[in-house]
Design a protein around this motif. Structure first.
Motif, PDB file in Angstrom:
ATOM      1  N   MET A   1       0.753  -1.155  -0.002  1.00 26.71           N
ATOM      2  CA  MET A   1      -0.022  -0.235   0.083  1.00 26.71           C
ATOM      3  C   MET A   1       0.886   1.137   0.007  1.00 26.71           C
ATOM      4  O   MET A   1       1.888   1.460   0.768  1.00 26.71           O
ATOM      5  N   ARG A   2       0.383   2.301  -0.665  1.00 24.37           N
ATOM      6  CA  ARG A   2       1.200   3.385  -0.606  1.00 24.37           C
ATOM      7  C   ARG A   2       0.281   4.553   0.102  1.00 24.37           C
ATOM      8  O   ARG A   2      -0.882   4.570  -0.086  1.00 24.37           O
ATOM      9  N   PHE A   3       1.061   5.640   0.631  1.00 23.89           N
ATOM     10  CA  PHE A   3       0.389   6.501   1.445  1.00 23.89           C
ATOM     11  C   PHE A   3       1.166   7.912   1.310  1.00 23.89           C
ATOM     12  O   PHE A   3       2.379   7.895   1.019  1.00 23.89           O
ATOM     13  N   ARG A  83       5.469   3.545   1.127  1.00 24.71           N
ATOM     14  CA  ARG A  83       5.029   2.189   0.863  1.00 24.71           C
ATOM     15  C   ARG A  83       5.119   1.675   2.361  1.00 24.71           C
ATOM     16  O   ARG A  83       6.073   1.213   2.850  1.00 24.71           O
ATOM     17  N   ARG A  85       3.114  -1.769   4.626  1.00 20.33           N
ATOM     18  CA  ARG A  85       2.151  -3.001   4.603  1.00 20.33           C
ATOM     19  C   ARG A  85       0.514  -2.541   4.957  1.00 20.33           C
ATOM     20  O   ARG A  85      -0.052  -3.306   4.639  1.00 20.33           O
ATOM     21  N   SER A  86       0.479  -1.541   5.706  1.00 18.85           N
ATOM     22  CA  SER A  86      -0.862  -1.238   6.287  1.00 18.85           C
ATOM     23  C   SER A  86      -0.867   0.471   6.811  1.00 18.85           C
ATOM     24  O   SER A  86       0.089   0.978   7.241  1.00 18.85           O
ATOM     25  N   MET A  87      -2.090   0.935   7.123  1.00 14.76           N
ATOM     26  CA  MET A  87      -2.369   2.051   7.640  1.00 14.76           C
ATOM     27  C   MET A  87      -1.416   2.256   9.014  1.00 14.76           C
ATOM     28  O   MET A  87      -0.988   3.337   9.488  1.00 14.76           O
ATOM     29  N   GLN A 113      -4.154   6.961   2.541  1.00 14.92           N
ATOM     30  CA  GLN A 113      -3.745   6.046   1.412  1.00 14.92           C
ATOM     31  C   GLN A 113      -4.071   6.402   0.011  1.00 14.92           C
ATOM     32  O   GLN A 113      -5.057   7.125  -0.343  1.00 14.92           O
ATOM     33  N   GLU A 116      -4.976   2.588  -5.724  1.00 12.95           N
ATOM     34  CA  GLU A 116      -4.342   1.916  -6.443  1.00 12.95           C
ATOM     35  C   GLU A 116      -5.167   1.364  -7.742  1.00 12.95           C
ATOM     36  O   GLU A 116      -6.474   1.598  -7.482  1.00 12.95           O
ATOM     37  N   ASP A 119      -8.813  -0.509  -7.152  1.00 10.03           N
ATOM     38  CA  ASP A 119      -9.729   0.029  -6.177  1.00 10.03           C
ATOM     39  C   ASP A 119     -10.484   0.944  -7.149  1.00 10.03           C
ATOM     40  O   ASP A 119     -11.913   1.201  -6.565  1.00 10.03           O
TER      41      ASP A 119
END
Length: 143
Positions: A1-3, A83, A85-87, A113, A116, A119
């Motif tokens: 995941m990207r933030f 990048r 793994r999670s919020m 977030q 992608e 989504d």
């Protein structure tokens, strides 16, 4: 995941007050930790809004307004792209960040977030996916 990690502006950062050597050193150390962990994709500080412009859209009309933008309560002083793994992992990294406020008082960071391709569902057609991949490859080639 990207933030996207959004560093909120303060009165000092909007006034163009530059960070101290201490804060720059602490942020440099933090950025090295992020890079070494494979988390940081990008990160930059932004000039005050007084040096910016805002484009407002109304139908087909575009209106350009010079900064500063005093009517805006929340301005951005900088950002990172990470990048994780999670919020929860992104939150844990932000909690380790030095206080970004130039005056060392009240700083604020927002975590959002990034969408992608998957989504967007069926509306993101194979043709649009292919176009997106071409654009990303073109950008990567320019680095």
């Amino acid at each position: 995941m990207r933030f996207m990690i959004i560093v909120k502006a303060t009165k000092d950062s909007e006034a163009g007050v530059m960070p101290s050597e201490t804060l720059l050193t602490e942020m440099g150390r933090f950025n090295e930790e992020l890079a070494n962990a494979g988390v940081m994709l990008a990160g930059e500080g932004l000039q005050p809004s007084s040096k910016g412009k805002r484009v407002t859209f109304s139908g087909n009309t575009r209106t350009v307004t010079d900064g500063p933008f005093p009517e805006t309560k929340e301005l951005i002083a900088g950002f990172w792209l990470w990048r994780c793994r999670s919020m929860e992992e992104a939150v844990e990294w932000v909690k380790r960040c030095p206080n970004p406020a130039v005056d060392g008082k009240d700083g604020e960071i927002e975590i959002r977030q990034i969408f992608e391709a998957e989504d967007f569902g069926a509306e993101f057609t194979p043709e649009l996916r292919e176009q997106e991949e071409r654009i990303r490859a073109q950008i990567a080639d320019k680095k």
